[in-house]
Design a protein around this motif. Structure first.
Motif, PDB file in Angstrom:
ATOM      1  N   ARG A  95       1.056  -1.093   0.107  1.00 32.88           N
ATOM      2  CA  ARG A  95      -0.376   0.063  -0.129  1.00 32.88           C
ATOM      3  C   ARG A  95       1.134   1.576   0.083  1.00 32.88           C
ATOM      4  NH1 ARG A  95      -3.542  -3.598   0.719  1.00 32.88           N
ATOM      5  NH2 ARG A  95      -5.278  -4.042   1.682  1.00 32.88           N
ATOM      6  N   GLU A  97       0.764   3.512   1.644  1.00 30.19           N
ATOM      7  CA  GLU A  97       0.677   4.047   2.895  1.00 30.19           C
ATOM      8  C   GLU A  97       2.527   3.540   3.788  1.00 30.19           C
ATOM      9  OE1 GLU A  97      -2.076   3.269   1.922  1.00 30.19           O
ATOM     10  OE2 GLU A  97      -3.295   2.175   3.563  1.00 30.19           O
ATOM     11  N   ASN A 203       5.646  -4.018   8.920  1.00 28.62           N
ATOM     12  CA  ASN A 203       3.858  -4.074   8.490  1.00 28.62           C
ATOM     13  C   ASN A 203       2.634  -4.993   8.974  1.00 28.62           C
ATOM     14  OD1 ASN A 203       1.310  -2.466   7.247  1.00 28.62           O
ATOM     15  ND2 ASN A 203       2.351  -2.648   5.516  1.00 28.62           N
ATOM     16  N   LEU A 204       2.864  -5.182   9.791  1.00 28.12           N
ATOM     17  CA  LEU A 204       2.233  -6.520  10.616  1.00 28.12           C
ATOM     18  C   LEU A 204       0.691  -6.377  10.333  1.00 28.12           C
ATOM     19  CD1 LEU A 204       4.261  -7.207  13.312  1.00 28.12           C
ATOM     20  CD2 LEU A 204       3.733  -8.265  11.627  1.00 28.12           C
ATOM     21  N   PRO A 205      -0.297  -6.569  10.725  1.00 28.52           N
ATOM     22  CA  PRO A 205      -1.590  -6.866  10.782  1.00 28.52           C
ATOM     23  C   PRO A 205      -2.031  -6.204  11.613  1.00 28.52           C
ATOM     24  CG  PRO A 205      -0.859  -8.651  11.556  1.00 28.52           C
ATOM     25  CD  PRO A 205      -0.053  -8.469  10.568  1.00 28.52           C
ATOM     26  N   TYR A 206      -2.832  -5.217  10.722  1.00 30.51           N
ATOM     27  CA  TYR A 206      -3.460  -4.370  12.007  1.00 30.51           C
ATOM     28  C   TYR A 206      -4.548  -3.548  11.614  1.00 30.51           C
ATOM     29  CZ  TYR A 206      -2.577  -0.734   9.145  1.00 30.51           C
ATOM     30  OH  TYR A 206      -2.002   0.474   7.451  1.00 30.51           O
ATOM     31  N   LEU A 227      -3.875  -9.327   7.029  1.00 32.60           N
ATOM     32  CA  LEU A 227      -4.703  -8.193   7.468  1.00 32.60           C
ATOM     33  C   LEU A 227      -5.196  -8.547   9.028  1.00 32.60           C
ATOM     34  CD1 LEU A 227      -6.899  -7.574   4.164  1.00 32.60           C
ATOM     35  CD2 LEU A 227      -4.989  -6.013   5.931  1.00 32.60           C
TER      36      LEU A 227
END
Ligand code: GLN
Length: 302
Positions: A95, A97, A203-206, A227
């Motif tokens: 993404r 971001e 960038n872990l699932p959040y 995700l």
């Protein structure tokens, strides 16, 4: 023979009806991919004829897009920081971001290499990209450090618990000619035997579990465990925070991507870590809270 313009008009109409709010963009990108040109190529030549083979492949892609499949998976590619990453159902689609996280990591490494008292012979800075997925963070960082001629001074490890995601990450590293400059390892978060790290990136699932069902249908094609961040979205990130005291070097820094509504949540989680830790949250280009910067409180020498 159909023309670019005729195919696009029909496709935009169909995609709009299927609920895509980026129907024109989707259609242009998919037709360009089928024709092997970039998007400006189809925009610039509306009258160009399209052969039957290409038209058939475009029709096939349209049917899949109408069913919600993400454009990145249909093209097999997603651009991040100007680099093309192979993208398929093995991993989350990178993404925009996340570009912020890469830039902050690059700035942190550059600062340490330039300012730090590094005489020759010092060991490289140790960086881990936790839950690398498609490898976008580790690979984009390696490419950017190579441009700065700093890659030799950095050791990059990328981990993921999904072996097929790691395979995709490796393919992306090879595709960007850094296959031998980053190491890929199957692990749940950070392998303790590689610690300590100067930089922990993730960038872990959040996404909160109850929000998952409300996301655009395209996300349902992505690996759910990439995700799903549990009831408050921070379940996996909190597991990583619990490891930081053991895996982060004394003056190390963790840069963790979070959701725009998780600033208070992550800062609260930092206060619960054993020892004295501090966190600040950096904004992304949209001005939203996006990357938590977490480190030990520095001891002031008497
Ligand atoms: N930004 C992504 C989304 O909202 C989530 C990515 C993640 O969980 N790491 O779809």
């Amino acid at each position: 023979m159909a023309t670019v313009d005729a195919l696009l008009r029909d496709a935009v109409e169909r995609l709009r009806r299927s609920g895509s709010d980026t129907a024109r963009l989707d259609a242009e990108v998919l037709l360009a991919a089928v024709l092997g040109v970039d998007r400006t190529g189809v925009i610039a030549h509306p009258e160009a004829p399209v052969g039957d083979g290409a038209a058939a492949r475009f029709a096939e892609a349209l049917v899949r897009r109408e069913a919600g499949e993400p454009v990145a998976y249909l093209r097999g590619v997603k651009e991040v920081l100007g680099l093309a990453f192979a993208s398929d159902a093995r991993a989350l689609i990178p993404r925009p971001e996340t570009e912020r996280l890469v830039e902050l990591a690059e700035a942190e490494i550059t600062r340490r290499l330039v300012e730090g008292p590094r005489e020759g012979g010092e060991p490289p800075l140790r960086v881990v990209d936790v839950g690398t997925g498609s490898g976008a963070i580790a690979v984009a960082l390696a490419v950017r450090l190579r441009r700065r001629r700093m890659l030799d001074e950095v050791d990059i490890l990328a981990t993921d618990d999904a072996p097929d995601a790691l395979e995709l990450a490796r393919e992306n590293a090879v595709g960007h000619a850094v296959g031998d400059r980053a190491r890929f390892r199957a692990a749940d978060l950070v392998p303790g035997d590689e610690a300590p790290f100067d930089l922990v990136l993730a960038n872990l699932p959040y996404v909160r579990t109850d929000v998952l069902a409300t996301l655009p249908v395209a996300t349902s094609f992505e690996p759910r465990h990439a995700l799903d961040g549990g009831h408050d979205g921070l379940a996996v990130i909190r597991r990583l925070l619990a490891l930081l005291p053991d895996v982060l070097a004394e003056r190390g820094v963790a840069l963790l991507e979070i959701g725009a509504d998780q600033e208070a949540g992550i800062l609260a989680a930092v206060t619960e870590m054993p020892g004295r830790w501090t966190g600040v949250v950096e904004r992304d280009l949209a001005g939203l809270p996006r990357v938590a910067r977490i480190k030990r409180v520095e001891r002031i020498e008497p």
